[in-house]
Design a protein around this motif. Structure first.
Motif, short mmCIF file in Angstrom:
data_model
loop_
_atom_site.label_atom_id
_atom_site.label_comp_id
_atom_site.label_asym_id
_atom_site.label_seq_id
_atom_site.Cartn_x
_atom_site.Cartn_y
_atom_site.Cartn_z
N THR A 152 86.36 91.84 -18.33
CA THR A 152 87.49 92.03 -19.25
C THR A 152 87.07 91.72 -20.69
OG1 THR A 152 89.04 91.44 -17.51
CG2 THR A 152 89.86 91.29 -19.75
N LEU A 155 84.85 94.54 -22.02
CA LEU A 155 85.65 95.73 -22.31
C LEU A 155 86.41 95.56 -23.63
CD1 LEU A 155 87.00 96.60 -18.76
CD2 LEU A 155 85.46 98.00 -20.14
N ILE A 158 83.99 96.17 -26.45
CA ILE A 158 83.69 97.60 -26.60
C ILE A 158 84.87 98.32 -27.26
CG2 ILE A 158 83.27 99.75 -25.32
CD1 ILE A 158 81.70 98.00 -23.28
N GLU A 159 86.07 97.98 -26.81
CA GLU A 159 87.27 98.59 -27.39
C GLU A 159 87.34 98.31 -28.89
OE1 GLU A 159 92.13 98.18 -27.42
OE2 GLU A 159 90.96 96.92 -26.06
N LEU A 173 88.62 107.18 -26.75
CA LEU A 173 87.78 106.41 -25.85
C LEU A 173 88.22 104.94 -25.83
CD1 LEU A 173 85.45 106.62 -23.90
CD2 LEU A 173 83.87 106.32 -25.79
N ALA A 174 88.58 104.43 -26.99
CA ALA A 174 89.05 103.04 -27.09
C ALA A 174 90.34 102.87 -26.28
CB ALA A 174 89.27 102.66 -28.55
N ARG A 176 91.22 104.59 -23.61
CA ARG A 176 90.85 104.62 -22.18
C ARG A 176 90.23 103.29 -21.76
NH1 ARG A 176 88.31 110.56 -21.69
NH2 ARG A 176 87.16 109.70 -23.41
N ILE A 177 89.39 102.73 -22.62
CA ILE A 177 88.76 101.43 -22.30
C ILE A 177 89.83 100.34 -22.26
CG2 ILE A 177 87.24 99.63 -23.23
CD1 ILE A 177 85.26 101.87 -23.89
N VAL A 180 91.44 100.49 -18.92
CA VAL A 180 90.57 99.90 -17.89
C VAL A 180 90.61 98.37 -18.02
CG1 VAL A 180 88.19 99.66 -17.09
CG2 VAL A 180 89.08 101.93 -17.70
N GLU A 181 90.57 97.90 -19.25
CA GLU A 181 90.61 96.46 -19.51
C GLU A 181 91.89 95.84 -18.92
OE1 GLU A 181 91.14 93.52 -23.35
OE2 GLU A 181 90.45 95.56 -23.69
#
Length: 193
Positions: A152, A155, A158-159, A173-174, A176-177, A180-181
């Motif tokens: 977590t 992620l 990365i976001e 993309l952020a 989508r991440i 997922v997070e």
């Protein structure tokens, strides 16, 4: 070997005769574990549904539900099927006793009169196995939680990096991440940040 209260296991002793229960308690007392008595198969099953046991010592000859029937019922229930059962038999027990016992899932046999050293040794093996199984289960849970928290956190990093980059592709993309997070974060126990 003495165990701490947090490490203490419960042992269920099942026998319809008071003198046998007293003898088991005297022999197993030096192990410093929690000993629970049951005077019938029915009483044993009720006790097993109320609490967790590391091992069960079960007399074969009892009125009503005998040891074989009790052991078979223990092995049928999901909650108790993995608890090792040591059947206790009289010296007159034949080879068919061993066959019947192992066929229903008994882990071991011990014959009366009981050798205290042999009984303590056999019970100690099952106590150690129970403790190790509990430790592995606790480690696995803690390890999974730690790993999910780490995922977590990565992620989230990365976001953040993607949100700081220009362009619609990075923002998508952020997003989508971030989804997922949130999914990984929902797997963590307790309140999440």
């Amino acid at each position: 070997m003495s165990s701490s209260p947090a490490d203490q296991c419960s042992i269920l002793i099942v026998d319809d005769m008071e003198e046998n229960l007293i003898a088991f308690e005297a022999v197993l007392g030096p192990l410093h574990e929690h000993l629970v008595r049951a005077r019938s198969g029915e009483e044993a099953l009720k006790a097993m549904l109320r609490q967790e046991f590391a091992v069960v010592l079960l007399d074969v000859r009892m009125p009503g539900m005998d040891g074989f029937e009790t052991a078979a019922n223990i092995k049928r229930l999901d909650q108790t099927k993995d608890v090792p059962v040591i059947l206790v038999t009289g010296a007159e027990a034949g080879a068919d006793y061993a066959y019947r016992g192992y066929a229903i899932g008994a882990a071991d046999f011990i014959t009366k009169p009981i050798d205290p050293w042999v009984l303590r040794t056999k019970v100690n093996v099952f106590l150690d196995l129970h403790r190790k199984t509990r430790q592995l289960a606790m480690r696995g849970t803690a390890g999974d939680t730690d790993r999910l928290a780490e995922i977590t956190e990565r992620l989230a990093q990365i976001e953040l990096l993607l949100r700081n980059r220009p362009g619609a592709e990075s923002a998508g993309l952020a997003d989508r991440i971030a989804a997922v997070e949130r999914s990984v974060d929902s797997l963590l126990p307790g309140p999440t940040g």
